[in-house]
Design a protein around this motif. Structure first.
Motif, short mmCIF file in Angstrom:
data_model
loop_
_atom_site.label_atom_id
_atom_site.label_comp_id
_atom_site.label_asym_id
_atom_site.label_seq_id
_atom_site.Cartn_x
_atom_site.Cartn_y
_atom_site.Cartn_z
N ARG A 89 0.79 -1.14 0.04
CA ARG A 89 0.09 0.07 -0.04
C ARG A 89 0.80 1.35 0.12
O ARG A 89 1.95 1.32 0.56
CB ARG A 89 -0.88 -0.10 1.39
CG ARG A 89 -1.96 -1.05 1.15
CD ARG A 89 -2.85 -0.97 2.38
NE ARG A 89 -3.61 0.44 2.55
CZ ARG A 89 -4.86 0.38 2.65
NH1 ARG A 89 -5.58 -0.87 2.40
NH2 ARG A 89 -5.62 1.46 2.70
N ARG A 90 0.26 2.19 -0.86
CA ARG A 90 1.28 3.40 -0.96
C ARG A 90 1.05 4.22 0.49
O ARG A 90 0.13 3.71 1.23
CB ARG A 90 0.67 4.27 -1.87
CG ARG A 90 0.91 3.71 -3.39
CD ARG A 90 0.60 4.71 -4.41
NE ARG A 90 0.44 4.14 -5.93
CZ ARG A 90 1.40 4.12 -6.61
NH1 ARG A 90 2.74 4.60 -6.08
NH2 ARG A 90 1.63 3.29 -7.53
N ILE A 91 1.74 5.07 0.89
CA ILE A 91 1.98 5.75 2.15
C ILE A 91 0.46 6.39 2.52
O ILE A 91 -0.08 6.30 3.64
CB ILE A 91 2.95 6.80 2.06
CG1 ILE A 91 4.30 6.07 2.17
CG2 ILE A 91 2.97 7.56 3.53
CD1 ILE A 91 4.63 5.00 3.31
N ILE A 92 -0.09 7.10 1.47
CA ILE A 92 -1.55 7.59 1.79
C ILE A 92 -2.47 6.65 2.19
O ILE A 92 -3.09 6.98 3.17
CB ILE A 92 -1.91 8.33 0.41
CG1 ILE A 92 -3.09 9.30 0.85
CG2 ILE A 92 -1.93 7.56 -0.79
CD1 ILE A 92 -3.18 10.19 1.60
N ASP A 93 -2.30 5.42 1.53
CA ASP A 93 -3.39 4.27 1.74
C ASP A 93 -2.87 3.71 3.26
O ASP A 93 -3.82 3.15 3.82
CB ASP A 93 -3.21 3.36 0.70
CG ASP A 93 -3.98 4.17 -0.55
OD1 ASP A 93 -4.98 4.85 -0.39
OD2 ASP A 93 -3.60 4.02 -1.66
N ASN A 94 -1.64 3.54 3.57
CA ASN A 94 -1.20 2.78 4.84
C ASN A 94 -1.61 4.08 6.09
O ASN A 94 -2.27 3.56 7.02
CB ASN A 94 0.23 3.19 5.03
CG ASN A 94 0.82 1.50 4.75
OD1 ASN A 94 0.60 0.77 5.34
ND2 ASN A 94 1.44 1.55 3.39
N MET A 104 -14.80 4.12 7.49
CA MET A 104 -14.69 5.29 6.67
C MET A 104 -14.29 4.94 5.21
O MET A 104 -13.28 4.03 5.07
CB MET A 104 -13.80 6.31 7.11
CG MET A 104 -13.82 7.60 6.35
SD MET A 104 -12.82 8.75 7.16
CE MET A 104 -13.35 9.13 8.87
N ALA A 105 -15.27 5.63 4.23
CA ALA A 105 -14.78 5.41 2.93
C ALA A 105 -13.40 5.89 2.51
O ALA A 105 -12.82 6.76 3.25
CB ALA A 105 -15.98 5.97 2.07
N ARG A 106 -12.56 5.11 1.64
CA ARG A 106 -11.41 5.59 1.35
C ARG A 106 -11.03 6.88 1.05
O ARG A 106 -10.14 7.59 1.25
CB ARG A 106 -10.85 4.38 0.27
CG ARG A 106 -9.12 4.73 -0.02
CD ARG A 106 -8.75 3.76 -0.95
NE ARG A 106 -8.40 2.61 -0.32
CZ ARG A 106 -7.80 1.42 -1.05
NH1 ARG A 106 -7.38 1.71 -2.07
NH2 ARG A 106 -7.43 0.31 -0.02
N GLN A 107 -11.97 7.43 0.13
CA GLN A 107 -11.73 8.63 -0.36
C GLN A 107 -12.06 9.69 0.66
O GLN A 107 -11.32 10.93 0.92
CB GLN A 107 -12.75 9.08 -1.40
CG GLN A 107 -12.45 10.59 -1.96
CD GLN A 107 -10.90 10.68 -2.69
OE1 GLN A 107 -10.72 9.62 -3.24
NE2 GLN A 107 -10.68 11.98 -2.57
N GLN A 108 -13.02 9.75 1.62
CA GLN A 108 -13.17 10.20 2.70
C GLN A 108 -12.08 10.16 3.68
O GLN A 108 -11.46 11.35 4.44
CB GLN A 108 -14.42 10.09 3.50
CG GLN A 108 -14.67 10.84 4.58
CD GLN A 108 -15.99 10.50 5.22
OE1 GLN A 108 -16.84 9.35 5.07
NE2 GLN A 108 -16.19 11.22 6.47
N ALA A 109 -11.30 9.06 3.85
CA ALA A 109 -10.31 8.84 4.68
C ALA A 109 -8.87 9.64 4.24
O ALA A 109 -8.14 10.21 4.77
CB ALA A 109 -9.96 7.44 5.03
#
Length: 251
Positions: A89-94, A104-109
């Motif tokens: 996972r990229r850092i933003i997604d980690n 929480m939805a990924r985009q909202q997170a």
């Protein structure tokens, strides 16, 4: 009713015939930074497992904001010894992982986390993978993932133990700055006496297993703390080392 954010009263824990925690009582006030020091195997990490619901105590009580901590209540954001970043996972997604686990939805997170990257020294690294970051940057990403969950209190289990000495020193200074800026309430487990002195308002020293609170030491050093070579800081460190190396015998 206790004014403490967290209060442990006479916690006991055993595994089969092995007593790990014999009698642990401690407290953390709102906005306070408290550390736990003790020998290896004394049960420091067991305390965190009791707090986060991984284990149940065999005796004693845990209170949070004056109310008995319920099993379904989780007011803690926990940062383990290793950064535990997922390599695929990229850092933003980690950093959004904890929020996504909460539903929480990924985009909202992502929208919640993104503004904090600059503050955590990670601006421009959102799309990198963990293997592309230094050890210190990985720990910053792990802490960002922890605090963005907006829990009432941080539990830090030797978060800098795997870093080299220079990186660890820099991370300690950065953590102190962030703690003061955000007014976090934090409980730290560490084996590093100097780290405990640098970061803490108070330090609890545990005995060997089965663990009891041997001493509670206040650290009355001014902040920000930059001179741990001062006579006062050196005296506190020496006192702690003497307690750990030559604990008083029980009578």
């Amino acid at each position: 009713m206790s004014a403490a954010r967290l209060e442990l009263r006479h916690l006991h824990k055993r595994f089969g015939d092995l007593d790990v925690l014999a009698d642990i009582s401690l407290s953390v006030q709102p906005g306070e930074f408290v550390s736990i020091l003790g020998p290896s195997g004394a049960g420091k990490s067991t305390i965190f497992k009791l707090l986060t619901g991984g284990l149940r105590p065999d005796g004693g009580e845990i209170f949070f904001d004056g109310v008995a901590l319920a099993e379904e209540t989780q007011p803690f954001a926990f940062m383990p010894q290793r950064d535990a970043l997922m390599p695929w996972r990229r850092i933003i997604d980690n950093t959004t992982l904890g929020l996504e686990v909460q539903g929480m939805a990924r985009q909202q997170a992502r929208e919640r986390v993104a503004p904090l990257f600059a503050e955590f020294g990670l601006d421009g690294f959102e799309q990198h993978y963990p293997a592309q970051l230094s050890g210190g940057m990985r720990q910053r990403a792990a802490l960002l993932r922890t605090v963005v969950q907006d829990r009432a209190m941080l539990l830090l289990d030797e978060p800098f133990g795997a870093l080299d000495a220079l990186t660890r020193s820099g991370m300690q200074r950065w953590l102190e700055t962030m703690w003061e800026h955000h007014n976090w309430t934090a409980l730290l487990i560490t084996h590093d006496v100097r780290e405990a002195v640098f970061l803490s308002d108070r330090i609890y020293v545990l005995t060997e297993r089965p663990a009891r609170v041997l001493r509670e030491i206040t650290v009355p050093l001014p902040r920000p703390r930059r001179d741990l070579a001062s006579p006062q800081a050196s005296a506190i460190e020496a006192d702690l080392l003497e307690t750990l190396l030559n604990p008083p015998s029980e009578t």
